[in-house]
Design a protein around this motif. Structure first.
Motif, mmCIF file in Angstrom:
data_model
loop_
_atom_site.group_PDB
_atom_site.id
_atom_site.type_symbol
_atom_site.label_atom_id
_atom_site.label_comp_id
_atom_site.label_asym_id
_atom_site.label_seq_id
_atom_site.Cartn_x
_atom_site.Cartn_y
_atom_site.Cartn_z
ATOM 1 N N MET A 7 0.838 -1.202 0.000
ATOM 2 C CA MET A 7 0.000 0.000 0.000
ATOM 3 C C MET A 7 0.872 1.249 0.000
ATOM 4 O O MET A 7 0.613 2.196 -0.750
ATOM 5 N N ALA A 11 0.931 3.839 -3.124
ATOM 6 C CA ALA A 11 0.487 5.214 -2.868
ATOM 7 C C ALA A 11 1.599 6.209 -3.163
ATOM 8 O O ALA A 11 1.357 7.277 -3.733
ATOM 9 N N SER A 22 -3.605 4.176 -6.715
ATOM 10 C CA SER A 22 -3.556 3.735 -5.328
ATOM 11 C C SER A 22 -4.944 3.462 -4.774
ATOM 12 O O SER A 22 -5.094 2.666 -3.849
ATOM 13 N N LEU A 26 -6.022 0.217 -2.665
ATOM 14 C CA LEU A 26 -6.666 0.314 -1.353
ATOM 15 C C LEU A 26 -7.950 -0.514 -1.315
ATOM 16 O O LEU A 26 -8.201 -1.245 -0.356
ATOM 17 N N ALA A 44 -1.535 4.570 3.303
ATOM 18 C CA ALA A 44 -1.757 5.164 1.983
ATOM 19 C C ALA A 44 -1.569 6.678 2.039
ATOM 20 O O ALA A 44 -0.951 7.270 1.153
ATOM 21 N N ASN A 48 1.328 8.470 -0.027
ATOM 22 C CA ASN A 48 0.903 9.387 -1.077
ATOM 23 C C ASN A 48 1.415 10.800 -0.807
ATOM 24 O O ASN A 48 1.809 11.512 -1.730
ATOM 25 N N TYR A 129 -8.771 9.071 1.029
ATOM 26 C CA TYR A 129 -8.666 7.665 1.407
ATOM 27 C C TYR A 129 -9.720 7.269 2.439
ATOM 28 O O TYR A 129 -10.217 6.138 2.405
#
Length: 142
Positions: A7, A11, A22, A26, A44, A48, A129
């Protein structure tokens, strides 16, 4: 444990100028481990945001390298208008497809303050997210 590394990597790469999804990652990981939603969202979001900070830094380096401003065109012009109008607040949209990467790059180019920029990126990406995780968890309980 490996799912968190996957993850994070997915991300991170999706937030740089490389294409990546991403969100799909997820969703897949949440489908397999819905109980780990909190850690997956945090992982994430951090991955990110660090990827977005990479774009920010690239923009800063481009400025230092004296890259001509005329290279900024098309979608970059829209991103530039957003940042010029809203400053670091525009980085709440750093999660948005296509323009989000450009916003982070331009924020570095324009030398926006680092800490507020990171916070706005983190907030925007975390909200995205959280919304995705909530939708997936709702869907899984149906």
């Amino acid at each position: 444990m490996a799912e968190f590394g996957i993850m994070f990597s997915g991300a991170f790469l999706a937030a740089t100028l490389l294409p990546g999804g991403s969100e799909v990652l997820l969703i897949a990981l949440l489908s397999n481990s819905p109980e780990a939603w909190g850690v997956l969202v945090i992982t994430a979001s951090i991955g990110n945001t660090l990827g977005a900070m990479t774009s920010f830094y690239i923009g800063h380096l481009a400025r230092l390298a004296k890259t001509p401003a005329e290279l900024i065109s098309g979608k970059r012009t829209k991103g530039l208008a957003l940042i010029e109008r809203y400053g670091v607040w525009a980085l709440l949209l750093s999660w948005a497809p296509v323009i989000g990467d450009v916003l982070c790059l331009l924020a570095g180019w324009l030398k926006l303050p680092l800490i507020p920029s990171i916070l706005m990126m983190l907030i925007g990406k975390t909200i995205r997210y959280l919304i995705i995780a909530a939708a997936v968890l709702q869907w899984l309980t149906w």
